[in-house]
Enzyme design. Structure first.
Site, mmCIF file in Angstrom:
data_model
loop_
_atom_site.group_PDB
_atom_site.id
_atom_site.type_symbol
_atom_site.label_atom_id
_atom_site.label_comp_id
_atom_site.label_asym_id
_atom_site.label_seq_id
_atom_site.Cartn_x
_atom_site.Cartn_y
_atom_site.Cartn_z
ATOM 1 N N ASP A 189 0.975 -1.157 0.053
ATOM 2 C CA ASP A 189 0.013 -0.074 -0.105
ATOM 3 C C ASP A 189 0.862 1.173 -0.061
ATOM 4 O O ASP A 189 2.159 1.281 -0.444
ATOM 5 C CB ASP A 189 -0.977 0.054 1.230
ATOM 6 C CG ASP A 189 -2.233 0.798 0.954
ATOM 7 O OD1 ASP A 189 -2.328 1.875 0.878
ATOM 8 O OD2 ASP A 189 -3.323 -0.199 0.459
ATOM 9 N N ASP A 246 -5.522 4.986 -5.657
ATOM 10 C CA ASP A 246 -6.171 5.889 -4.314
ATOM 11 C C ASP A 246 -6.513 7.215 -4.958
ATOM 12 O O ASP A 246 -6.468 7.595 -6.254
ATOM 13 C CB ASP A 246 -5.014 5.921 -3.061
ATOM 14 C CG ASP A 246 -6.148 5.830 -1.897
ATOM 15 O OD1 ASP A 246 -7.144 6.369 -1.938
ATOM 16 O OD2 ASP A 246 -5.343 5.493 -0.817
ATOM 17 N N GLU A 268 -11.779 4.885 -5.169
ATOM 18 C CA GLU A 268 -12.122 6.096 -5.321
ATOM 19 C C GLU A 268 -13.140 6.484 -4.186
ATOM 20 O O GLU A 268 -13.882 7.488 -4.223
ATOM 21 C CB GLU A 268 -12.837 6.299 -6.698
ATOM 22 C CG GLU A 268 -13.508 7.358 -7.013
ATOM 23 C CD GLU A 268 -15.125 7.543 -6.967
ATOM 24 O OE1 GLU A 268 -15.769 8.410 -7.129
ATOM 25 O OE2 GLU A 268 -15.537 6.793 -6.051
ATOM 26 N N ARG A 300 -13.634 0.535 -5.013
ATOM 27 C CA ARG A 300 -14.100 0.641 -3.634
ATOM 28 C C ARG A 300 -15.584 1.393 -3.685
ATOM 29 O O ARG A 300 -15.765 2.351 -4.696
ATOM 30 C CB ARG A 300 -13.240 1.424 -2.985
ATOM 31 C CG ARG A 300 -12.078 0.731 -2.366
ATOM 32 C CD ARG A 300 -12.243 -0.320 -1.214
ATOM 33 N NE ARG A 300 -12.608 1.055 -0.072
ATOM 34 C CZ ARG A 300 -11.452 1.755 0.328
ATOM 35 N NH1 ARG A 300 -10.199 1.532 0.472
ATOM 36 N NH2 ARG A 300 -11.749 2.680 1.369
ATOM 37 N N ASP A 316 -13.073 4.177 3.860
ATOM 38 C CA ASP A 316 -12.157 3.087 4.542
ATOM 39 C C ASP A 316 -12.777 2.482 5.627
ATOM 40 O O ASP A 316 -13.488 2.774 6.337
ATOM 41 C CB ASP A 316 -10.696 3.557 5.138
ATOM 42 C CG ASP A 316 -9.644 3.884 4.180
ATOM 43 O OD1 ASP A 316 -10.053 3.988 2.813
ATOM 44 O OD2 ASP A 316 -8.565 4.519 4.312
#
Ligand SMILES: *[C@@H]1O[C@H](CO)[C@@H](O)[C@H](O)[C@H]1NC(C)=O
Ligand SMILES: *[C@@H]1O[C@H](CO)[C@@H](O)[C@H](O)[C@H]1NC(C)=O
Ligand SMILES: *[C@@H]1O[C@H](CO)[C@@H](O)[C@H](O)[C@H]1NC(C)=O
Length: 417
Positions: free
Chosen positions: A104, A183, A216, A234, A238
């Site tokens: 990540d 991201d 996104e 996504r 989160d």
């Protein structure tokens, strides 16, 4: 206890749908940019959405693997990644289908080099990504990397790829990268519908099949436009390692079920199983629902030191098989009575997966009738309990279970003919 159905019009004929979908999926590679599933003509339920797919041949089932963020955030380095790859194999998880080892944020230097290339951080990845990819590939696994559709990533510690898409995609391909999580920070207010397709195209032009995972955050309903450019997107912000976050995300993701299918999946974010913020039953629910809704199964804990409970959850091959089922239809919440829920979805061979989920604070009996879950009311099924690993023979009319607080029961129902 009586549970009233909140969803009329869900009497989808699973049999017809699964036959149709199987035929269509088997021709997946022959035609590019075309609808993968057709309206079954029965109702507004499973798989009635038409869509076009990113033609990179990847993601025919939801991706499985590991990602560094949920447990390590920015504290990553090549030793950790190598040890994680080793643990994936030695634990037996690799053999169960977990194949991607994904970095990540925070793997790169703050600035690009003189030629404008992203550079692996010398203090933490001194051997470089090419060597790391070789290490991971030698173990039969794949290496994923991370960037951002903005000028910097979310940590603000490394560059994003906005304006450098072609160059970065070529760099990733030259290193042997197999997967990109992309991201959405520092995006200069430009629409994601403009920013994400550029990287999608760059990856397709990179000379290497690279799985494209859009991150996104669900801001502009990516399920409605991302299937043609990405392998997953996504649908939410989160996840956090707690019950409230996990359940809220499951609910938010649910409404996009029709848009998922082989080649492109809704992504309610990575697994928190094993990170310590939920009970074993809560993690079992988390894993069961993620599997049922065809979410990516990306482990987010430290698999080098996971405990037995964590391993038992992550390695349940019967639950994994629901996630990886070839029909590729996202299961949905089809009934809710207060905190008691029934989630269900069709599988290949006319089977049906069912999760009885108790989101309340006291134990309860949860029932799903055949009409609730779209089975012929006369059907007689064998019900496999995927967590108890027992089969109940010749079950009629309904499946019921006594379910502990925050726990679930998960079944696969196989009609007997
Ligand atoms: C690599 O990262 C892990 C996890 O954060 C850490 O425990 C370890 O000390 C680091 N190793 C090196 C050599 O920096
Ligand atoms: C965990 O599993 C290992 C291997 O199966 C076993 O040796 C060990 O005793 C188990 N630990 C606990 C706490 O159950
Ligand atoms: C749960 O409910 C079903 C359907 O009403 C019933 O048949 C079953 O006996 C109940 N089970 C328990 C343990 O109460």
């Amino acid at each position: 206890m009586a549970i009233s159905s909140t969803s009329s019009g869900l009497l989808c004929n699973f049999m017809a749908l699964s036959m149709l979908s199987l035929v269509i999926i088997s021709t997946r590679h022959e035609i590019s940019a075309r609808p993968v599933r057709h309206d079954d003509g029965v109702g507004p339920s499973f798989g009635s959405y038409r869509r076009y797919l990113l033609d990179n041949g990847l993601g025919l089932t939801p991706q499985m693997g590991w990602n560094s963020w949920n447990h390590f955030q920015c504290d990553i380095n090549e030793t950790l990644i190598k040890e994680t790859a080793d643990a994936m194999v030695s634990s037996g998880l690799a053999a169960l289908g977990y194949e991607y080892i994904n970095l990540d944020d925070c793997w790169a230097e703050h600035d690009r080099d003189a030629k404008g290339n992203m550079v692996p951080k010398a203090s933490t990845f001194p051997s470089g990504m090419k060597k790391l990819a070789r290490y991971v590939h030698k173990r039969g696994l794949k290496l994923g990397i991370y960037s951002d559709a903005g000028i910097q990533t979310c940590s603000n510690r490394m560059p994003g790829s906005l304006g450098h898409e072609e160059q970065d995609a070529k760099t990733f391909a030259s290193w042997g990268i197999d997967y990109l999580k992309y991201d959405n920070c520092e995006n200069r207010g430009i629409s994601p519908k403009e920013r994400y397709p550029v990287m999608s195209k760059a990856l397709l032009n990179s000379g290497r099949p690279i799985f494209f995972s859009l991150c996104e955050w669900g801001q502009e309903d990516p399920a409605t436009w991302a299937p043609s450019i990405g392998n997953s997107w996504r649908t939410t912000g989160d996840i956090q390692d707690n019950w409230d976050s996990m359940t809220a995300i499951a609910d938010l993701n649910d409404k996009w079920a029709e848009y998922a299918g082989p080649g492109g999946w809704n992504d309610p974010d990575m697994l928190e199983v094993g990170n310590g913020g939920m009970t074993a039953e809560e993690y079992r629910s988390h894993f069961s629902i993620w599997a049922l809704v065809k979410a990516p199964l990306l482990i987010g804990c430290d698999i080098r030191s996971m405990d037995n409970t964590t391993f038992k959850i992550l390695s349940n091959r019967e639950v994994i098989a629901v996630n990886q089922d070839g029909l590729g239809v996202q299961g949905k919440k089809i009934k809710k009575d207060g905190d008691l829920e029934v989630w269900t979805g069709p599988l290949t061979d006319h089977r049906v997966a069912v999760v009885l989920w108790n989101r309340g604070a006291s134990p309860a009996n949860i029932t799903a009738s055949w009409t609730d879950i779209g089975l012929n009311s006369a059907a007689i099924v064998n019900a496999r309990d995927l967590w108890e690993h027992v089969t109940l023979a010749s079950v009629r009319d309904q499946i019921a279970g006594w379910v502990d607080p925050h726990a679930c029961k998960m079944f696969v129902l196989t009609p007997q003919y």
